[in-house]
Each structure stands twice: as C-alpha cells, then as structure tokens.
Motif scaffolding. Structure first.
Motif, PDB file in Angstrom:
ATOM      1  N   LYS A   1       1.516  -1.239  -0.049  1.00 14.73           N
ATOM      2  CA  LYS A   1      -0.407   0.180   0.086  1.00 14.73           C
ATOM      3  C   LYS A   1       0.785   1.482   0.171  1.00 14.73           C
ATOM      4  CE  LYS A   1      -3.987  -2.134   2.627  1.00 14.73           C
ATOM      5  NZ  LYS A   1      -5.028  -2.130   3.369  1.00 14.73           N
ATOM      6  N   ARG A   2       0.918   2.376  -0.165  1.00 14.08           N
ATOM      7  CA  ARG A   2       0.945   3.649  -0.144  1.00 14.08           C
ATOM      8  C   ARG A   2       0.249   4.567   0.424  1.00 14.08           C
ATOM      9  NH1 ARG A   2       2.808   7.745  -5.223  1.00 14.08           N
ATOM     10  NH2 ARG A   2       3.072   9.438  -3.946  1.00 14.08           N
ATOM     11  N   ARG A   3       0.880   4.501   1.600  1.00 19.74           N
ATOM     12  CA  ARG A   3       1.524   5.636   2.827  1.00 19.74           C
ATOM     13  C   ARG A   3       2.104   6.871   2.511  1.00 19.74           C
ATOM     14  NH1 ARG A   3       1.151   0.741   7.165  1.00 19.74           N
ATOM     15  NH2 ARG A   3       0.489  -0.903   6.309  1.00 19.74           N
ATOM     16  N   GLN A   4       1.128   8.043   2.268  1.00 23.98           N
ATOM     17  CA  GLN A   4       1.682   9.281   2.223  1.00 23.98           C
ATOM     18  C   GLN A   4       2.743   9.424   0.788  1.00 23.98           C
ATOM     19  OE1 GLN A   4       3.124  10.347   6.706  1.00 23.98           O
ATOM     20  NE2 GLN A   4       0.843  11.432   6.685  1.00 23.98           N
ATOM     21  N   ASP A   5       4.445   9.830   1.833  1.00 26.07           N
ATOM     22  CA  ASP A   5       5.347   9.691   0.556  1.00 26.07           C
ATOM     23  C   ASP A   5       6.224   8.660   0.298  1.00 26.07           C
ATOM     24  OD1 ASP A   5       4.636  12.292  -0.279  1.00 26.07           O
ATOM     25  OD2 ASP A   5       6.207  12.945   1.915  1.00 26.07           O
ATOM     26  N   LEU A   6       5.255   6.842   1.186  1.00 34.90           N
ATOM     27  CA  LEU A   6       6.380   5.974   1.304  1.00 34.90           C
ATOM     28  C   LEU A   6       5.585   4.624   0.632  1.00 34.90           C
ATOM     29  CD1 LEU A   6       8.746   5.801   4.029  1.00 34.90           C
ATOM     30  CD2 LEU A   6       9.289   6.048   1.220  1.00 34.90           C
ATOM     31  N   VAL A   7       5.933   3.405  -0.256  1.00 29.71           N
ATOM     32  CA  VAL A   7       5.277   3.012  -0.858  1.00 29.71           C
ATOM     33  C   VAL A   7       5.752   1.418   0.712  1.00 29.71           C
ATOM     34  CG1 VAL A   7       5.119   0.466  -2.027  1.00 29.71           C
ATOM     35  CG2 VAL A   7       5.014   3.086  -2.814  1.00 29.71           C
ATOM     36  N   HIS A   8       5.196   1.119   1.256  1.00 29.53           N
ATOM     37  CA  HIS A   8       5.245  -0.163   2.430  1.00 29.53           C
ATOM     38  C   HIS A   8       4.317  -1.204   1.862  1.00 29.53           C
ATOM     39  CE1 HIS A   8       5.262   3.019   5.709  1.00 29.53           C
ATOM     40  NE2 HIS A   8       4.962   3.425   4.890  1.00 29.53           N
ATOM     41  N   ILE A   9       5.984  -2.613   1.514  1.00 33.44           N
ATOM     42  CA  ILE A   9       5.210  -3.458   1.369  1.00 33.44           C
ATOM     43  C   ILE A   9       5.547  -4.845   2.985  1.00 33.44           C
ATOM     44  CG2 ILE A   9       6.141  -5.322  -0.214  1.00 33.44           C
ATOM     45  CD1 ILE A   9       7.899  -2.747  -1.697  1.00 33.44           C
ATOM     46  N   THR A  10       4.660  -5.911   3.221  1.00 36.12           N
ATOM     47  CA  THR A  10       4.699  -7.094   3.490  1.00 36.12           C
ATOM     48  C   THR A  10       4.658  -8.508   2.750  1.00 36.12           C
ATOM     49  OG1 THR A  10       2.419  -7.456   4.142  1.00 36.12           O
ATOM     50  CG2 THR A  10       3.435  -5.371   5.682  1.00 36.12           C
ATOM     51  N   VAL A  11       5.919  -9.222   3.492  1.00 39.59           N
ATOM     52  CA  VAL A  11       5.477 -10.593   2.780  1.00 39.59           C
ATOM     53  C   VAL A  11       6.082 -11.005   3.964  1.00 39.59           C
ATOM     54  CG1 VAL A  11       7.515 -12.300   1.621  1.00 39.59           C
ATOM     55  CG2 VAL A  11       7.470  -9.974   0.765  1.00 39.59           C
ATOM     56  N   SER A  12       5.131 -11.878   4.266  1.00 41.07           N
ATOM     57  CA  SER A  12       4.244 -12.749   5.984  1.00 41.07           C
ATOM     58  C   SER A  12       4.200 -14.364   5.111  1.00 41.07           C
ATOM     59  CB  SER A  12       3.555 -11.996   5.984  1.00 41.07           C
ATOM     60  OG  SER A  12       2.068 -12.295   5.664  1.00 41.07           O
ATOM     61  N   ASP A  13       4.328 -15.225   6.476  1.00 38.16           N
ATOM     62  CA  ASP A  13       4.169 -17.060   6.464  1.00 38.16           C
ATOM     63  C   ASP A  13       3.736 -16.768   7.276  1.00 38.16           C
ATOM     64  OD1 ASP A  13       6.386 -17.498   7.765  1.00 38.16           O
ATOM     65  OD2 ASP A  13       7.689 -16.743   6.263  1.00 38.16           O
ATOM     66  N   ASN A  14       2.877 -18.292   7.593  1.00 40.32           N
ATOM     67  CA  ASN A  14       2.907 -18.816   8.609  1.00 40.32           C
ATOM     68  C   ASN A  14       3.357 -20.257   9.226  1.00 40.32           C
ATOM     69  OD1 ASN A  14       2.217 -20.398   6.782  1.00 40.32           O
ATOM     70  ND2 ASN A  14      -0.080 -21.244   7.258  1.00 40.32           N
ATOM     71  N   GLY A  15       4.909 -19.975   8.678  1.00 38.26           N
ATOM     72  CA  GLY A  15       5.958 -21.162   9.207  1.00 38.26           C
ATOM     73  C   GLY A  15       6.195 -20.985  10.142  1.00 38.26           C
ATOM     74  N   THR A  16       7.230 -20.742  10.686  1.00 39.17           N
ATOM     75  CA  THR A  16       8.090 -21.326  12.004  1.00 39.17           C
ATOM     76  C   THR A  16       8.615 -20.011  12.702  1.00 39.17           C
ATOM     77  OG1 THR A  16      10.396 -21.822  11.412  1.00 39.17           O
ATOM     78  CG2 THR A  16       8.451 -23.192  11.917  1.00 39.17           C
ATOM     79  N   GLY A  17       9.210 -18.490  11.327  1.00 37.12           N
ATOM     80  CA  GLY A  17       9.731 -17.681  11.908  1.00 37.12           C
ATOM     81  C   GLY A  17      10.806 -17.412  12.054  1.00 37.12           C
ATOM     82  N   ILE A  18      11.100 -16.257  12.498  1.00 40.82           N
ATOM     83  CA  ILE A  18      13.026 -16.137  12.779  1.00 40.82           C
ATOM     84  C   ILE A  18      13.201 -15.500  14.032  1.00 40.82           C
ATOM     85  CG2 ILE A  18      14.060 -14.386  11.874  1.00 40.82           C
ATOM     86  CD1 ILE A  18      13.445 -14.205   8.976  1.00 40.82           C
ATOM     87  N   PRO A  19      13.984 -16.242  14.979  1.00 40.64           N
ATOM     88  CA  PRO A  19      13.974 -16.292  16.362  1.00 40.64           C
ATOM     89  C   PRO A  19      14.020 -14.309  16.686  1.00 40.64           C
ATOM     90  CG  PRO A  19      15.084 -18.241  15.716  1.00 40.64           C
ATOM     91  CD  PRO A  19      14.714 -18.230  14.476  1.00 40.64           C
ATOM     92  N   GLU A  20      13.608 -13.392  17.535  1.00 41.37           N
ATOM     93  CA  GLU A  20      14.333 -12.931  18.199  1.00 41.37           C
ATOM     94  C   GLU A  20      15.556 -12.465  17.796  1.00 41.37           C
ATOM     95  OE1 GLU A  20      12.005  -9.512  20.687  1.00 41.37           O
ATOM     96  OE2 GLU A  20      11.844 -11.287  20.950  1.00 41.37           O
TER      97      GLU A  20
END
Length: 372
Positions: free
Chosen positions: A296-315
């Motif tokens: 989505k475009r929000r103000q002066d930037l394009v915000h992109i998300t790439v998400s999955d339902n896997g195991t994730g990345i350890p913090e």
C-alpha cells in the motif's frame, strides 16, 4: 681517486625530511616568530588585554594551522608523491602571500627599513598563505587518492563481473546437464534410496544455480552508475509468485498489490521478492505453507509486507539476519539471500525489517520510494 655520482630520484626519496616535517617546521617557525614579534613589538604598546590577545591570535593562528596540518600529514596515508604536492602548494602560496606583504610595504623595503607593519604583514599573510596552500594540497592529495581508489574499485568490480559471467556460463551448463541426466534417471525404476539420492541431486543443483544468480545480482548492485526508473510493483510480485507456485504447487502464495502501484527501482527488483519467497519456502514445511505479499502507498512511501505462517525467525537473530553470511539455526543456505534483499533495498533508498507475522511466522516489512 673517488668520483662524484649524480644523485638519483631514489636518493631524494630517502631524505630524512618529508612533506610532513617540512610543513610542520614552517608552521613552527611562524608560531615562534609570531610569539616573539608580539611579545617584543606589540605587547608593550597594546593598552588592553583583549587587544593584546587579539594581536597574539592573529600572529600565531595560521602558523598553528600549518603546524597541525604537518602533524596530520605525518599520520595520514598520503604517499611521498602526494606529500610533495602538499609541499609545493604550501610553499608556493606562502611565497605568493609573502611577496604581497612585501609589496604592501614596498617603500620601507626600498628604504631598507624594517618597520613593524612590514614584519607583521609578513608573519600574518605569510602564515595565511602557507595554511591556505597546505589545506589545498592535502585536499588535492585526498582527491587524487580517492580517484585512484575509485578506479581500482571499478576495475575490481568489472573483473568480478567478468569472472561471475564465466562461472555462470560454465557452471549453469554443467548443472543443466546434471538435471537432464537426473531427469533420465527419474524415468527409471529406482529404489527408495535411489529416489532420495535423486532428490538431493536436484535440490543441490538448484541451490548452486540460485547461488550463481544471487552472486551475479550482488555484484551488479556494487556499481555506482545504476539508473533507477519506475517499475510496476504488481507485475514484479505476480511474476515471482507464479514462479513459486509452479515450482512448489503445494505452497499457497497470495498477492494484494494495486495494479497501478509503481516504485523507484530497476531490473533487479524481482530478485528482492524471489529471495524473500524462496527463503520462506526453504525454511518452512511447504505442505501447508501460506505466503502473503501486500503493498500500500502511505504518504510518501510504499509499504510492502511479505509474511508467512511458518516457524518465523528467532528474535535473537533478527538484527543480524541481513548481514552477509548470517544463517539461522539449522539453515543449509549460503547466507546470501537476506543480505541481497537488504542490499537491494539500500540501493533503492528504502528500508527492511523483520518481525512476527499475524499468522505466527515471519513478516518482512519493506519501504520503497513511489514513482510519481
């Protein structure tokens, strides 16, 4: 009977004095001359303390600058040729300003009279010229060094690019031959161990081809002359999503990107999403894996998300997972994928971060500049 030999250029390079010592010596002479002249001629006739301090600063300031520049040159990485250029500029400017000072008091000089004004002008303007010349010389030396380093870096980049192209050509042909023979074997009646070995062959050959592609892309990002232009984000994302669906039919890839949304990038943008999608497939169970790409475009930037339902990345590794060679626990990758993502985002003037996704896996949050 001994004979005198003509001094060679190498003998001058072995002289005990180099550019730093000559410049520092000139600065020290000016500082001492300024202090002596101030204490003997100016201080006795100056009525107030501020005026006396002002005269002192004026007569030692530029000499101090020359002295400090000499020390700086000694500690710098300037080579002998660059230091000689500093000497040339420093002493040439000093002599020019010296003659200006003499010219300003020409009557006194012709009368062979050493006036206080003449000495003051020589100290102030001579040291000013020396400081100016030394600064110019140091900057020119740095500029020359930067040009040499830039040319050397460009030559190294071109050499790397050439070697990568040669490797891509040869190794890609070899891997295609391996995959072709693996395809012939797949048509045979293999044992369970044979099927497993065949799967490993295909997996590793694909990994080698992907490594070559990532390396080639990484080298391309090292160029400083990349031309960014408007790129269709929806088209790029959909092409990579189709590629993942074809290679991994069991994986669900959903996209939600406006068709008219464009970002400032270049032809390597697809590598960014290819690596993120491939990374999600490689590090999760693909049987019920769902990947979502939204923008989505929000103000002066394009915000992109790439998400999955896997195991994730350890913090614990989220801050370092974008560094070159960093891999997660148990990862069989080469540590290039996420580094390449970060590198491309930097080239495009954006940002990337990783967090937990709403579905429990990993979510990469990317910002890019919109193409207005």
């Amino acid at each position: 009977m001994s004979t005198l030999s003509k001094p060679s250029a190498e003998s001058f390079d072995r002289l005990p004095l180099d550019g730093s010592e000559l410049v520092a010596t000139l600065g020290l002479v000016f500082v001492l001359s300024g202090v002596v002249f101030w204490s003997q001629s100016l201080l006795p006739t100056t009525e107030t303390v501020p005026a006396a301090l002002y005269e002192l600063v004026m007569h030692v300031l530029f000499g101090t600058v020359i002295l400090l520049l000499g020390i700086h040159i000694e500690r710098s990485e300037l080579v002998a040729e660059e230091r000689r250029e500093v000497i040339l500029w420093c002493f040439s400017a000093f002599l020019f300003f010296f003659w200006l000072a003499v010219w300003s008091e020409l009557d006194a000089v012709l009368a062979a009279t050493m006036t206080r004004e003449l000495v003051s002008n020589i100290v102030v303007f001579g040291s000013l010229g020396g400081a100016f010349g030394a600064i110019v010389g140091v900057n020119r030396g740095r500029a020359t060094r930067n040009e040499i380093l830039a040319e050397r870096t460009e030559d190294q980049r071109e050499t790397l690019e050439l070697l990568t192209r040669l490797l891509r050509h040869d190794i890609r042909n070899d891997m295609q031959a391996v995959n072709a023979h693996a395809g012939f074997l797949a048509e045979e009646d293999l044992s369970e161990d044979g099927e497993s070995s065949l799967g490993v062959i295909r997996q590793r050959s694909d990994a080698i081809l992907r490594l070559l592609e990532d390396t080639s892309t990484l080298i391309e990002t090292l160029g400083s002359d990349r031309e960014l232009r408007p790129i269709s984000l929806s088209t790029t994302v959909e092409q990579e999503a189709v590629s993942i669906r074809d290679e991994h039919p069991e994986v669900t890839v959903e996209t939600d990107v406006p068709e008219d949304l464009q970002v400032v990038a270049d032809g390597l943008l697809h590598q960014l999403f290819l690596n993120l999608l491939s990374n999600a497939v490689a590090h999760n169970d693909s049987d019920d894996l769902r990947i979502h790409v939204g923008a989505k475009r929000r103000q002066d930037l394009v915000h992109i998300t790439v998400s999955d339902n896997g195991t994730g990345i350890p913090e614990a590794i989220r801050e370092t997972c974008f560094e070159l060679g960093e891999k997660g626990p148990g990862s069989q990758g080469d540590g290039l994928g996420l580094y390449l993502v970060s590198r491309l985002v930097d080239v495009y003037g954006g940002s990337v971060a990783v967090d937990d996704s709403p579905s429990g896996g990993a979510q990469f949050d990317i910002t890019l500049e919109p193409a207005d």
